[in-house]
Motif scaffolding. Structure first.
Motif, short mmCIF file in Angstrom:
data_model
loop_
_atom_site.label_atom_id
_atom_site.label_comp_id
_atom_site.label_asym_id
_atom_site.label_seq_id
_atom_site.Cartn_x
_atom_site.Cartn_y
_atom_site.Cartn_z
N SER A 139 0.82 -1.21 0.00
CA SER A 139 0.00 0.00 0.00
C SER A 139 0.85 1.26 0.00
CB SER A 139 -0.91 0.00 1.22
OG SER A 139 -0.17 0.09 2.42
N CYS A 140 2.07 1.17 0.50
CA CYS A 140 2.95 2.34 0.55
C CYS A 140 3.67 2.60 -0.77
CB CYS A 140 3.96 2.20 1.68
SG CYS A 140 3.25 2.24 3.32
N VAL A 141 4.13 1.54 -1.44
CA VAL A 141 4.97 1.73 -2.63
C VAL A 141 4.16 1.90 -3.89
CG1 VAL A 141 6.80 0.39 -1.56
CG2 VAL A 141 5.22 -0.75 -3.10
N VAL A 142 2.89 1.48 -3.90
CA VAL A 142 2.08 1.61 -5.11
C VAL A 142 1.58 3.03 -5.21
CG1 VAL A 142 -0.04 0.87 -6.25
CG2 VAL A 142 1.40 -0.81 -5.12
N PRO A 143 1.81 3.73 -6.34
CA PRO A 143 1.31 5.10 -6.48
C PRO A 143 -0.21 5.12 -6.63
CG PRO A 143 2.37 4.38 -8.50
CD PRO A 143 2.62 3.30 -7.50
N ASN A 144 -0.80 6.27 -6.40
CA ASN A 144 -2.26 6.38 -6.47
C ASN A 144 -2.80 6.04 -7.84
OD1 ASN A 144 -2.29 7.16 -3.83
ND2 ASN A 144 -2.52 9.34 -4.23
N SER A 145 -2.05 6.34 -8.88
CA SER A 145 -2.53 6.08 -10.24
C SER A 145 -2.62 4.60 -10.55
CB SER A 145 -1.61 6.78 -11.24
OG SER A 145 -0.27 6.31 -11.09
N GLU A 146 -1.96 3.75 -9.78
CA GLU A 146 -1.95 2.31 -10.07
C GLU A 146 -2.67 1.50 -9.00
OE1 GLU A 146 2.02 1.00 -10.77
OE2 GLU A 146 2.51 2.68 -12.08
N LEU A 147 -3.43 2.14 -8.13
CA LEU A 147 -4.11 1.42 -7.07
C LEU A 147 -5.15 0.44 -7.63
CD1 LEU A 147 -4.65 4.18 -4.36
CD2 LEU A 147 -3.12 2.22 -4.25
N THR A 148 -5.93 0.90 -8.61
CA THR A 148 -6.99 0.05 -9.15
C THR A 148 -6.42 -1.18 -9.83
OG1 THR A 148 -8.37 2.01 -9.48
CG2 THR A 148 -9.00 0.02 -10.66
N SER A 149 -5.38 -1.00 -10.63
CA SER A 149 -4.78 -2.16 -11.32
C SER A 149 -4.15 -3.12 -10.33
CB SER A 149 -3.73 -1.67 -12.32
OG SER A 149 -2.71 -0.93 -11.66
N THR A 150 -3.56 -2.60 -9.27
CA THR A 150 -2.98 -3.48 -8.26
C THR A 150 -4.06 -4.28 -7.53
OG1 THR A 150 -1.21 -1.84 -7.95
CG2 THR A 150 -1.43 -3.55 -6.28
N ILE A 151 -5.16 -3.62 -7.21
CA ILE A 151 -6.27 -4.33 -6.57
C ILE A 151 -6.78 -5.45 -7.47
CG2 ILE A 151 -8.68 -4.06 -5.85
CD1 ILE A 151 -7.92 -1.31 -4.75
N HIS A 152 -6.91 -5.15 -8.76
CA HIS A 152 -7.40 -6.17 -9.70
C HIS A 152 -6.43 -7.34 -9.79
CE1 HIS A 152 -8.07 -7.96 -13.72
NE2 HIS A 152 -9.35 -7.75 -13.41
N SER A 153 -5.13 -7.06 -9.84
CA SER A 153 -4.15 -8.15 -9.95
C SER A 153 -4.14 -9.02 -8.70
CB SER A 153 -2.76 -7.56 -10.20
OG SER A 153 -2.34 -6.78 -9.09
N LEU A 154 -4.33 -8.41 -7.53
CA LEU A 154 -4.39 -9.20 -6.30
C LEU A 154 -5.63 -10.09 -6.28
CD1 LEU A 154 -3.25 -6.64 -3.57
CD2 LEU A 154 -2.06 -8.71 -4.25
N CYS A 155 -6.73 -9.56 -6.74
CA CYS A 155 -7.95 -10.37 -6.76
C CYS A 155 -7.82 -11.55 -7.70
CB CYS A 155 -9.15 -9.50 -7.16
SG CYS A 155 -9.59 -8.24 -5.95
N VAL A 156 -7.08 -11.37 -8.78
CA VAL A 156 -6.92 -12.44 -9.76
C VAL A 156 -5.90 -13.47 -9.28
CG1 VAL A 156 -6.17 -12.95 -12.12
CG2 VAL A 156 -7.60 -10.96 -11.66
N SER A 157 -4.97 -13.06 -8.42
CA SER A 157 -3.84 -13.93 -8.05
C SER A 157 -4.25 -15.13 -7.21
CB SER A 157 -2.79 -13.12 -7.30
OG SER A 157 -3.32 -12.64 -6.08
N THR A 158 -5.33 -15.00 -6.43
CA THR A 158 -5.74 -16.11 -5.56
C THR A 158 -6.78 -16.97 -6.27
OG1 THR A 158 -7.37 -14.63 -4.56
CG2 THR A 158 -5.27 -14.88 -3.42
N LYS A 159 -6.58 -18.25 -6.16
CA LYS A 159 -7.51 -19.21 -6.75
C LYS A 159 -8.09 -20.07 -5.63
CE LYS A 159 -4.78 -19.34 -11.00
NZ LYS A 159 -4.01 -20.20 -11.94
N HIS A 160 -9.03 -20.95 -6.02
CA HIS A 160 -9.70 -21.76 -5.02
C HIS A 160 -8.72 -22.69 -4.31
CE1 HIS A 160 -13.08 -23.53 -2.99
NE2 HIS A 160 -12.69 -24.75 -3.36
N GLY A 161 -7.68 -23.08 -4.97
CA GLY A 161 -6.74 -24.01 -4.36
C GLY A 161 -5.62 -23.33 -3.61
#
Length: 1755
Positions: free
Chosen positions: A1287-1309
């Motif tokens: 949360s500290c190193v990600v700039p404000n302009s890339e917060l949304t893309s980072t949130i999306h990538s984190l949501c995609v990174s976890t799978k059911h397994g």
């Protein structure tokens, strides 16, 4: 002249110029004729002109002028730097001799041509060439045709600079000096091209300018040159393009601004400029367009039959505006914002310059305003000062344009008023609005503003509560007042419009807001309105009411600072202090509860705008009345301010007395003799009263504040008395025998400051003779013998100080101080040597007879107060110093077995060494003073408890002895002069002795293990090292460097390091290194420090696998020493170059397998974080700018860390055995986990630099993939820190893309760890999104973030359901869901999102099942899940997703964590403004009311009572109070739950009474609460400060009716007893509330009127009120109350007396004063006044003085 003089002559020039001039002058013979030139250029500035004039006087006669001299002066003039003072002097001389010597022109021209042609070889700048040309042209030295040489020479210099930059293009950072020179040259050349006419088209000039054009484009393309160099190149570029191009000026500008994406005109169409460069070029063109010389190009265009008309100029301006508007969409970072703001400003300036030429239509300007006003709003509120200033200037220029267009006859629109209307729609919480209106007021009348915003004054005053808005709001307020006053003819209406609102606001707002209004607004308004404004304030506020009294005093104090207080006239009424200000008003202010009001009131009396104004009787009366009540204030700040003001008052009295005495000697004095005599007698009487009063206050048992203030004032009075001017009585009259005894007793005070003051009073200002006569000679000798014996026997530091001060007094009273000190010290040393001999045999026996340290302390105090530096070569003193030094060495040797022990606590040396003779060292055989004393009813045993106490006494004696030996050695080394040579005896200290002291302290630091011992030794050694460094003998001064190198060598040597003190923090070794290396501060090279740091870091570079046990010890010592150096604030700048290496070493050390290395590395890393980021000042580092650093700044300061951190993080996260495995497997690789955490900690302290991009070295984006991998770690701390770091190193302009990538990174397994880490990161990122949106700091699309997270949570519903067996991830899932919905509640809940509602209902069902379970699962993390359940279920209830019945189940469940979380959520939501629906209020209230009677947890009860005021109205308070009392009455009086209930009910009782107007009735419930509270508050029952504070606050509201109740009953007298106890309570807030209650009672019974008063006066008033109300009918009960208050248990606290006096006297550690506020003497005197109560005395009080006058007269 000698050859070396030629070099000296040109020493002021650069190296290459020196060589050139030396070769030039070598061929001339001028040196032997004009030797004075040898010193001309190398002397002080004041002598240059004089010496050059001497040369001219000698050489330039009427008919002669030396040609060689002219040649030399011409060359010196040309080659001298422009800013050199000699340049103007040479110019003046050459100009004067040009008429006599026409060759001056030739020589100067020749020298200038040489300068231009040889500029690159001589290292001359283009700036020097151009400025020399300008200077020479102004003096008519040069031909204007040399301008071509100037341009060519300047371009050659610029070529040279660019060549240097290109050669070092890959090296970062760029060399700053070259960039500065280049930017100066470009600016100078641009100015040169602007000043002179258009040049002829010469090929050489054209080629040079073409090169310059390409060079400017090159500079603009290099991002590392951003800044001044870019701006200079951009400003020069339009000049060059126009000169070289065939286009006309306007065609060139039109063509440039027609390009949307790139500047194709810049000779490089293949590569575009970056955003900032385009903005710089745009600014340059606009600057060029705004210049007045554009008329020149219009004339040129006219010759080409292409003169532009106004329409074309308007088109160009609008094209430029459209281009600036287009560029606004691509702004990234603060540098771009600054450049963009500069462009807007320049466009506005250009428009203002050409506004009369441009046919700007109303539609065009309206279009401009529509876009530019929002930009101005954002710019005026920008965080960067430069952007704000640029925007303000832009607004002022655009307002001038708008005003001109509005005044134009053809215009039919008032643009300025339209702008005002738009500005008033802005937020009042932003500074932009205040700055904008302030600018608009320059063009419109204030009536226009007030018509559009009638309440603007109140809005401005309310905004001043914000510290950041206060300067801007106050400036607007004053501008509004100034413009209104200029246009208004009636000043009285202006007073009402602007002064009265401030006064009303001061009454309305709190103290902080009032202080801001006073500082920012009232001062400016008073300065504006002057004396008339002050009189208006006095006429409206000069009354004795509380709030208005505060305001009046603040206004008077401010007026006094501005010099507005009128001089006191003779015609004042008797009850006036100043015109319109009553005497009683100031008197009440002097005893006001607010310390600031009292200080302001004292300042009104003690300070004076005109010091010569005589103090009146009324001022002295005010001081007499108020001083007694201000002596006992415990606040140090108030005490210091009061003393400062009283000293000023005494100084004024002294000056006034001198003035009066001088006036009495005059025959024609304007003041009558009787008046002068009255003044003189008044001053002398006051000083006599003050002396008597101060001595009277030094009674036994007086509190510290009273004693300290009195002694300080007596010191000032003694100084005045010693000057013998008749103002004070003579010293013989002042110092009577009783007063000498008082000072003598005060000399034995517990506080050393008071001891010093009392001793000074007895021995200075001519008092020593009186004191000496008071003590007989034999008595002094007895005191001396007694003090010497006492310093030998005592264990107590206080008694030790008593003996030292007694000996100091004897020394001061003696006829020969030096002889007396010598004799006393010799006697003490003789005793000490006897004790040391005993200590060598048996330390325990020696300590029983003498603790050693007291003798050393007395010697040290005597030597400190003796001027040893003035004693040279005295044999007796040399022997004494030698004996003292040896005694210090011997004392430390004697106590070393204890302070050098591995475990100093519990160490008895003889017991450890004499194991054979157990009987001799058994407890029974211990000396009496070492035996622990026990109660008489306890048998003395041999148990461990007793021996441990004996060892404690030994330890205390030993470490204090070690401490005093070190301090005495420090005193000797600092104050005793050392022999000048080894063979001389002109000092007191031999060189070898000085060296031995250093060796001893060094040994003490290396071997002592007791922290107190080696810390004091460090202090002494730190003061000792500079003495050696300053020693003139090289051999002596080199010892420090030698010792420092020895320490480093010993640490590096595996064998020698083992001999060092091997504790976990290396004991005194780091302190030793700090003292040695820190003392090198005056050395420029810092060679010792650099060698030490390099060597120690080299030790830590070795691979740990190859380390032996000795290597581990060396590493531990190295780490601890480095840590000490890093923590040393004095070495902050010096260790900066080593910080990168230290961080690397610390991180690697944390991963070491050896615990000792890990421990030291962790400590080092903590010190490094503090050194880099500063001391932690806020807990929430994620949302705070404090203790954080931009990535650019961090990696610039620590350049080697970026690659290291990145590689280590990559290595750790790529290891399959670390990430994504179970906890048991992760433990096997714990060292790598240990290394990961500090890396994450560093990254969490950084934030993205606004100027960084993906290719820059400060970019943090490369860390993000590895941080995401850390979210899978099995270690909870690493996951949490990784989430914070992301949360500290990600700039404000890339917060949304980072949130999306984190949501995609976890799978059911994925593992539970991975899910938990991702949820943590999502929570941090979503909070950052919400915060950024609130601050408008970024154009975030918040709904997208909410949608992404909600979609993720919906798809992973199982994490929050009962299917998930991990309480940690389930709790975090619920918390994240609550956070997301709460931040966007209106869109998620109110829009009836069925998907979200279904999710919430399902989770609610699962949560209720778990909450209803009798016993929850006892798994790790269950408390987190319980807290999440409580918060989640309450939020669902508030969102109306669940019903009241479910809340009842939640609040009645067995798990306390759920109940606490639920109630805390209710409390937070109510504070945020949530309102419960009316239909749900009563059920929820009933649930809470049930908890009042059943709840047993203190936390829950406090929350429940705090929620009641938000749930119900006042009529229901009575029922809650009854239930609470029913619960409390069933509890024990010692129960903490009972105290909590009493505190909570206090608030409700106060609220209940506050809602009833004019009620004198106490309900039954309130009466029961009072009984319970009074019993709990009774003396001896409760000692909890929290209970006393809460009770005192509510009692001020509740108990008023009880205190004045008639007829009185037992509860009434209990309340009075408690009230008087509160008035002498140690807690200041308790006394304050009690004094407010007394004030209320005093007003009711007519004892005193006016404002509240200080607690010291409240005690007297309370006693008077007690007897006034109940003294006639219940006199005996009133007296009993006073007796109870003055009882020892009430006055001296609740401490239990010791059963035996011998126990009390033999304690090792003394307790401080048991009471710092209550004084038995004062209490007894007050009570004695009321023991014989006379009701008739109230009728004899003076109507003017009132209560204060009656009591002050008795003093």
């Amino acid at each position: 002249m000698a050859p070396h003089s030629k070099t000296k002559l040109v020493a002021s020039f650069s190296k290459d110029v020196k060589i050139y001039l030396h070769n030039l002058f070598a061929a001339t013979d001028v040196w032997k004729h004009y030797s004075i030139l040898d010193e001309c250029l190398n002397d002080k500035a004041s002598n240059w002109k004089t010496k050059f004039n001497e040369i001219c006087t000698i050489s330039f006669t009427d008919n002669h002028c030396d040609d060689e001299l002219v040649q030399i002066l011409s060359n010196l003039f040309v080659f001298c730097m422009v800013k050199h003072p000699c340049k103007s002097i040479l110019k003046s001389i050459l100009k004067d001799c040009s008429d006599k010597k026409p060759a001056v022109f030739i020589h100067v021209t020749k020298a200038f041509t040489d300068l231009c042609q040889s500029c690159t070889t001589l290292g001359v700048s283009a700036c020097q060439i151009i400025q020399t040309y300008e200077l020479s042209i102004s003096s008519n030295f040069l031909n204007e045709e040399l301008q071509y040489d100037t341009i060519i020479g300047a371009v050659d210099c610029i070529k040279q600079h660019i060549k240097v930059l290109q050669q070092n293009e890959t090296k970062l950072p760029v060399e700053t000096s070259v960039l500065n020179l280049l930017s100066d040259d470009l600016k100078c050349l641009n100015s040169f091209l602007n000043k002179h006419e258009f040049f002829c088209n010469k090929k050489a000039i054209e080629l040079s300018l073409c090169y310059l054009q390409d060079a400017c484009v090159y500079l603009l393309k290099q991002e590392q040159y951003e800044g001044a160099c870019w701006n200079a190149a951009a400003l020069l570029l339009p000049n060059l393009v126009l000169t070289v191009s065939t286009l006309s000026f306007y065609e060139m500008v039109y063509t440039v601004f027609s390009m949307e994406k790139s500047f194709t005109l810049l000779n490089d169409t293949n590569s575009n400029l970056c955003q900032s460069a385009k903005l710089a070029v745009c600014n340059g063109i606009l600057v060029f367009l705004s210049h007045e010389h554009t008329n020149l190009y219009e004339e040129q265009c006219e010759t080409q039959q292409a003169k532009p008309n106004a329409t074309k100029l308007c088109t160009i301006m609008m094209k430029a505006f459209d281009w600036v508007k287009l560029m606004s969409k691509c702004i990234i970072g603060i540098p771009d914002e600054i450049a963009f703001g500069r462009c807007i400003l320049q466009w506005c300036i250009t428009l203002r310059v050409h506004v009369k030429k441009v046919n700007l239509t109303n539609e065009d300007f309206s279009h401009v305003l529509k876009w530019i006003m929002p930009q101005i709003c954002m710019g005026l509120d920008h965080a960067t000062d430069l952007v704000r200033h640029q925007t303000r200037d832009a607004l002022e220029n655009i307002l001038k344009v708008a005003y001109w267009l509005s005044q134009n006859e053809l215009a039919n629109c008032d643009f300025v008023r339209g702008m005002l209307v738009d500005v008033l729609k802005w937020s009042w919480h932003k500074r932009a609005l205040y700055v904008a209106i302030n600018c608009i007021l320059q063009h419109v009348s204030p009536s226009n503003v007030t018509n559009h915003q009638p309440d603007i004054v109140s809005k401005i005053l309310s905004a001043i509560c914000d510290q950041s808005l206060a300067p801007y709001a106050s400036n607007l307020f004053c501008t509004l007042a100034q413009t209104t006053l200029d246009l208004c003819s009636d000043e009285q209406s202006a007073h009402f419009d602007f002064i009265m609102p401030i006064l009303e606001a001061l009454q309305k707002y709190d103290e902080h807001h009032s202080r801001l209004l006073l500082d920012y607004c009232l001062k400016k308004i008073l300065k504006l309105f002057g004396t008339k404004g002050l009189n208006y304030i006095i006429s409206n506020f000069a009354i004795e009411k509380d709030r208005r009294l505060n305001i009046l005093i603040m206004c008077l104090s401010t007026a006094q600072q501005l010099g507005l207080l009128q001089k006191r006239e003779k015609t004042l009424e008797n009850d006036d202090w100043r015109p319109g200000v009553k005497f009683l008003v100031i008197k009440q202010a002097l005893v006001h509860p607010s310390s600031q009001i009292r200080i302001d009131a004292f300042s009104l009396i003690c300070n004076c705008w005109k010091p010569s104004e005589l103090l009146q009787a009324v001022d002295l009366d005010l001081i007499v009345c108020s001083i007694p009540y201000n002596l006992t204030v415990q606040c140090p700040a108030f005490r210091q301010q009061l003393l400062c003001l009283l000293k000023k008052l005494l100084s004024r009295i002294k000056l006034n007395h001198q003035k009066v005495c001088k006036e009495l000697l005059k025959k024609n004095s304007p003041i009558s003799c009787d008046e002068l005599t009255a003044f003189k007698n008044r001053y002398e009487s006051f000083m006599k009263w003050l002396i008597d009063f101060l001595f009277d206050q030094l009674f036994e048992g007086a509190c510290f504040s009273r004693r300290y203030v009195c002694l300080i004032l007596l010191t000032t009075l003694f100084e005045i008395s010693g000057q013998g001017q008749g103002l004070c009585p003579n010293m013989k009259t002042i110092l009577s025998k009783d007063r000498i005894d008082t000072l003598y007793r005060t000399m034995h005070d517990n506080y050393e400051e008071n001891r010093e003051l009392a001793l000074k009073l007895m021995t200075s200002y001519g008092a020593n003779a009186l004191v000496k006569n008071h003590f007989e000679k034999n008595h002094l000798q007895e005191q001396e013998d007694c003090a010497i014996k006492q310093c030998r026997k005592t264990y107590k530091p206080e008694e030790c100080k008593d003996a030292a001060f007694q000996l100091r007094l004897i020394v001061e009273l003696s006829n020969d101080c030096l002889t007396t000190v010598l004799r006393i010290c010799q006697s003490i040393l003789a005793q000490l040597n006897t004790d040391l001999q005993m200590a060598e045999t048996n330390l325990l026996q020696a300590l029983s007879s003498s603790p050693l340290y007291a003798s050393l302390y007395c010697i040290r105090m005597l030597l400190l107060n003796t001027q040893l530096c003035k004693i040279y070569g005295n044999t007796g003193w040399r022997e004494l110093i030698q004996k003292c030094t040896k005694a210090c060495f011997a004392v430390f040797e004697a106590v070393f077995p204890v302070v050098g022990s591995v475990s100093p606590e519990g160490h008895l040396p003889q017991m450890m060494d004499n194991t054979e003779n157990d009987d001799k060292n058994s407890y029974d055989n211990l000396p009496d003073l070492l035996r622990p004393l026990v109660d008489s009813d306890t048998q003395s045993t041999h148990g461990d408890f007793d021996e441990r106490l004996a060892a404690q006494r030994v330890l205390v004696s030993c470490w204090r002895s070690a401490k005093e030996s070190s301090l005495l050695l420090e005193t000797i080394a600092k104050n005793c002069p050392c022999d000048s040579t080894p063979d001389s005896c002109d000092g007191l200290l031999l060189r070898q002795q000085l060296l031995d002291i250093g060796l001893h302290l060094r040994r003490q630091l290396m071997n002592a293990r007791h922290r107190g011992a080696f810390e004091i030794a460090y202090s002494a050694f730190k003061a000792y090292c500079p003495i050696l460094w300053r020693n003139e003998n090289h051999e002596m001064s080199s010892y420090v460097e030698k010792w420092a190198n020895e320490i480093v060598d010993n640490i590096c040597d595996p064998v020698k390091s083992k001999a060092l003190c091997s504790t976990r923090r290396s004991a005194g070794l780091p302190f030793l290194a700090q003292a040695l290396l820190g003392s090198e501060k005056n050395s420029k090279s810092r060679a010792c420090l650099r060698h030490a740091m390099s060597s120690l870091l080299a030790i830590l570079e070795d691979d740990e696998k190859s380390s032996t046990s000795f290597d581990v010890v060396s590493k531990v010592h190295a780490l601890n020493v480095i840590r000490g150096l890093i923590r040393d604030a004095s070495l902050g700048e010096e260790v900066q170059p080593f910080l990168s290496h230290c961080v690397i070493v610390a991180i690697k050390g944390i991963a070491c397998r050896t615990w000792s290395v890990r421990n030291s590395s962790t400590l080092l890393f903590s010190a490094l974080v503090t050194r880099i980021f500063g001391v932690k000042r806020e807990k929430d580092l994620e949302n705070s700018a404090k203790n954080r650093m931009s990535s650019h700044e961090f990696f610039t300061r620590l350049p080697n860390l970026r690659e290291f951190l990145l590689n280590q993080l990559k290595q750790d996260t790529d290891d399959k055995t670390i990430v994504g495995v179970s906890y048991s497997l992760a433990v096997q690789k714990i060292e790598k986990h240990s290394r990961t955490y500090p890396i994450l900690l560093l990254l969490s302290r950084l934030y993205p630099s606004p100027s960084s991009n993906d290719s820059s070295t400060s970019c943090l984006n490369k860390f993000v993939p590895y941080l995401k991998r850390c979210l899978e770690s099995p270690i909870l701390k690493i996951r949490a820190m990784a989430a914070t770091a992301i949360s500290c190193v990600v700039p404000n302009s890339e917060l949304t893309s980072t949130i999306h990538s984190l949501c995609v990174s976890t799978k059911h397994g994925s593992s539970q760890n991975h899910f938990h880490g991702c949820l943590l990161a999502l929570m941090r990122l979503q909070a950052k999104c919400a915060l950024a949106s609130c601050k408008n700091s970024s154009k975030l699309n918040s709904p997208d973030d909410v949608t992404i997270i909600l979609s993720y949570l919906s798809s992973n519903y199982w994490i929050g359901s009962r299917c998930n067996r991990c309480p940690m991830s389930r709790a975090l899932y619920l918390d994240l869901l609550i956070q997301v919905i709460s931040d966007d509640e209106n869109k998620v809940i109110e829009n009836d999102d069925k998907r979200v509602t279904s999710l919430l209902m399902s989770l609610h069902k699962d949560a209720m099942i778990d909450v209803s379970a009798a016993n929850g699962r006892c798994t790790p993390g269950q408390s987190f899940l319980d807290a999440a359940f409580g918060k989640f279920l309450v939020c669902l209830y508030l969102w109306q997703v669940s019903t009241t019945s479910s809340i009842g189940d939640v609040l009645s469940c067995d798990r306390v964590d759920i109940r606490v979380s639920a109630l805390t959520t209710f409390e937070n939501k109510f504070q945020q403004g949530y309102m419960i629906a009316s239909k749900d209020r009563e059920p929820l209230f009933n649930i809470m009311a049930t908890l009042v009677e059943q709840e047993k947890d203190e936390r829950v009860l406090r929350l429940v009572y705090g929620i009641f005021p938000d749930l119900t109205s006042a009529p229901n308070y009575e029922m809650i109070i009854r239930r609470g009392l029913h619960h409390a009455e069933q509890l024990s009086s010692y129960s903490s739950l009972l105290k909590a209930i009493v505190i909570c009910l206090a608030d409700l009782v106060g609220r209940a009474l506050a809602t009833i107007q004019n009620s004198h009735h106490i309900t039954d419930a309130q009466h029961r609460w009072l009984q319970l509270s009074l019993a709990l508050f009774a003396p001896g029952v409760e000692d909890c400060t929290e209970v006393r504070r809460a009770f005192a606050e509510s009692l001020a509201v509740v108990a008023f009716q009880l205190l004045v109740k008639q007829p009185a009953e037992s509860l009434v007298f209990t309340a009075w007893r408690v009230l008087l106890a509160m008035l002498i309570d140690e807690d200041e807030s308790v006394r304050l509330h009690a004094s407010l209650l007394v004030h209320k009672v005093a007003l009711q019974c007519g004892v005193r009127e006016g404002a509240p008063f200080i607690d010291a006066l409240a005690l007297e008033v309370a006693m008077d009120c007690l007897f006034e109300l109940h003294g006639t009918s219940h006199a005996e009960q009133c007296r009993n109350i006073l007796r109870d208050v003055t009882a020892p248990s009430s006055v001296n606290g609740k401490s239990k007396e010791a059963k035996h006096d011998d126990v009390k006297l033999s304690r090792v550690f003394d307790r401080g004063e048991t009471s710092t506020y209550v004084e038995a003497h004062v209490m007894s005197r007050l009570v004695g006044r009321f023991m014989t109560y006379d009701p008739a005395r109230r009728h004899h009080q003076n109507s003017k003085g009132g209560y204060l006058e009656t009591h002050s007269a008795t003093r």
